[in-house]
Design an enzyme around this catalytic site. Sequence first.
Site, short mmCIF file in Angstrom:
data_model
loop_
_atom_site.label_atom_id
_atom_site.label_comp_id
_atom_site.label_asym_id
_atom_site.label_seq_id
_atom_site.Cartn_x
_atom_site.Cartn_y
_atom_site.Cartn_z
N CYS A 286 0.79 -1.24 0.00
CA CYS A 286 0.00 0.00 0.00
C CYS A 286 0.82 1.30 0.00
CB CYS A 286 -0.98 0.04 1.16
SG CYS A 286 -1.38 -1.54 1.89
N ARG A 315 5.96 -11.72 5.34
CA ARG A 315 5.32 -11.62 6.64
C ARG A 315 5.84 -12.69 7.57
NH1 ARG A 315 -0.80 -10.43 4.43
NH2 ARG A 315 -0.24 -8.46 3.45
N GLN A 333 0.94 -11.30 -3.89
CA GLN A 333 -0.46 -10.88 -3.91
C GLN A 333 -0.83 -10.33 -5.27
OE1 GLN A 333 -0.33 -7.90 -0.79
NE2 GLN A 333 -1.70 -9.15 0.43
N ASP A 335 -2.34 -7.79 -5.94
CA ASP A 335 -2.77 -6.64 -5.16
C ASP A 335 -3.24 -5.50 -6.05
OD1 ASP A 335 -3.24 -5.34 -2.82
OD2 ASP A 335 -1.14 -4.95 -2.32
N HIS A 337 -4.81 -1.16 -5.46
CA HIS A 337 -5.40 -0.11 -4.64
C HIS A 337 -6.18 0.81 -5.54
CE1 HIS A 337 -2.14 -1.65 -2.10
NE2 HIS A 337 -3.05 -1.48 -1.15
N LYS A 417 -15.13 -4.42 5.30
CA LYS A 417 -14.49 -5.28 4.29
C LYS A 417 -15.38 -6.46 3.90
CE LYS A 417 -12.07 -8.26 7.52
NZ LYS A 417 -10.89 -9.07 7.75
N HIS A 463 -8.35 -1.40 -0.77
CA HIS A 463 -7.32 -2.42 -1.00
C HIS A 463 -8.08 -3.65 -1.48
CE1 HIS A 463 -4.70 -0.60 2.31
NE2 HIS A 463 -5.90 -0.27 2.74
ZN LIG Z 1 -3.13 -2.41 0.63
#
Ligand SMILES: [Zn+2]
Length: 585
Positions: A286, A315, A333, A335, A337, A417, A463
């Site tokens: 992010c 992680r 990910q 991912d 945004h 979420k 996200h």
């Molecule tokens: Zn994020």
Amino acid sequence: MKIEIIRHSLAHILAYAVQELFPAATEGEPRQGRGVKFGIGPAIENGFYYDFMFKNPLTPNDLPKIEEKMRELVKKGFSFEKKEISKKEAEKLFSDQPYKLELIAELPENKITIYKSGDFVDLCAGPHVKSAKEIPVDGFKLNEIAGAYWRGSEINQMLTRIYGLAFETEKELADYLKMQEEAEKRDHRILGQKMDLFHIDENVGPGLILWHPKGALLKKIIMDYALNEYLKTGYQLVDTPHIGKLNLWKTSGHTDFYKENMLPPMHMKEIGKEEKDDYQIKPMNCPFHIVIYKTGIRSYKDLPLRYTEMGTVYRYEKSGTLHGLVRVRQITQDDAHIFCTPEQLSQELFSTLKLTYKILKDFDFKEFDVYLSTQPEKYVGSPKVWEKAENSIKYSLEKLKIKYETDVGGGAFYGPKIDIKIKDSLGRPWQCSTIQLDFNIPERFDVNYIDQKGKKQRVIMIHRALLGSIERFIGVLLEHYVGSLPLWLAPVQAWIIPIGTRHNQYAQSVKKDLSSLRVEVKDENETVSKKIRNGELQKIPYLLVVGDREMKNKSVRVRAKNKDLGEIKLTKFVEKAKAEIEKKK
Ligand SMILES: [Zn+2]
Ligand SMILES: [Zn+2]
């Protein structure tokens, strides 16, 4: 709840059986020695366990004997009798049981409850069945022995834990065992090895995946597919570093609320005087996407902006929780945004959900458990925006006819979420997709846009990761398909197997004709049957055997899913394969 009580009562009966079989007396079986020490025995998911200290180690071969004894005891139908005693009395009663004494020491003076079942007395708060008659004599089974530290702490002694399964009926137990067997068959860790896709190496570290050529190709196929879908639907590709200054994560708040999952920072000053700042290997993408957003003044007309990246994050997960591909320390990910205005929020949520479902369905997932988590007690952002966001999500879910459950107050403090668990072919749910609104991070990084009136406004950030972790997703796919990936995903789609060396040339020409597919010629010096066996073990979708006849007819002899489909004209086979890839079946 009844079954929990049965399970816990069975733990007592297990301990009772152990007491009977491994008596403290000098007679008894010579190899057992004297004096079993008893730990604790709770109910757990699907069953129960009890921890013991045996003088001589127990082996799995001892389990049937203990189980038989348990059945014998259950059939006696004794009752579970509760009694309250004083601490002194308890200490006397359990004087040769050090683990019990340790527990007693922590209990209040005069309110110690013990339960007597048959000739076995245990320190326990209950509850239990009233009588052993309530226990289904065919509903349980001892299934495992493992080492376990007393009270879960490594500084304590290692005890022997005996696990049992327990259900209300014999059929439920049989169904569970059948399910376990099915799950074992599709264990992605075993399939990954057989199919030569990946491995985890102790020299490299736990939770870190080493993708072999076919596995890496599979990962690429999945990522390419997803990225293409995103680019087609208005996302822009970005690419960001794996490390960045620790300060970024202080600004984002991760060093506070995400600390446990982050790897320790890198102290750059230790390697050179000119680098004063600490760096952090990224747990999330992010902040980087925000930094890109902030390189320009964004007008409402520029929004929504959707940045996507196959971002690899790191992680810290406890080594005990790591599991093959589904729980790892390096996560790729899919991912993205999304930066948008409040007015655009509904549309963005709707299209994100729609895209999620399209993609998951392309991977053959048809059933989902969907959870909407709403405003918790402590939150940031305005209540109005929360309400609007939650309503937009509900509206989108309903419009798309998606059934969901609401976890009232279960949202993160920074926004509501949606979590989507996909169900595999065994009906097991796996957490994959997540779509999260964030009213916090735009605040912390001061992320804005200019509205119609030329005024600065706070942007709304979403996200979202639709496949979630690519590693986990591949693990789930392997288990879902029991390794037999559909043609469009299979890293190697066909093997061409020449019968003799004189067919090698024809095999090569077939490979040319199949240039739109991922194909290998298997002309090594091995028997055809061995190659077929290997191909089936590696779950290669099509095995194309070619000999004199096929050479003459411009055809291939097709084997798929352990079945001989006979001779097929090469041109026909190409059509068939293309259609299959097209349909993603
Ligand atoms: Zn994020
Ligand atoms: Zn108990």
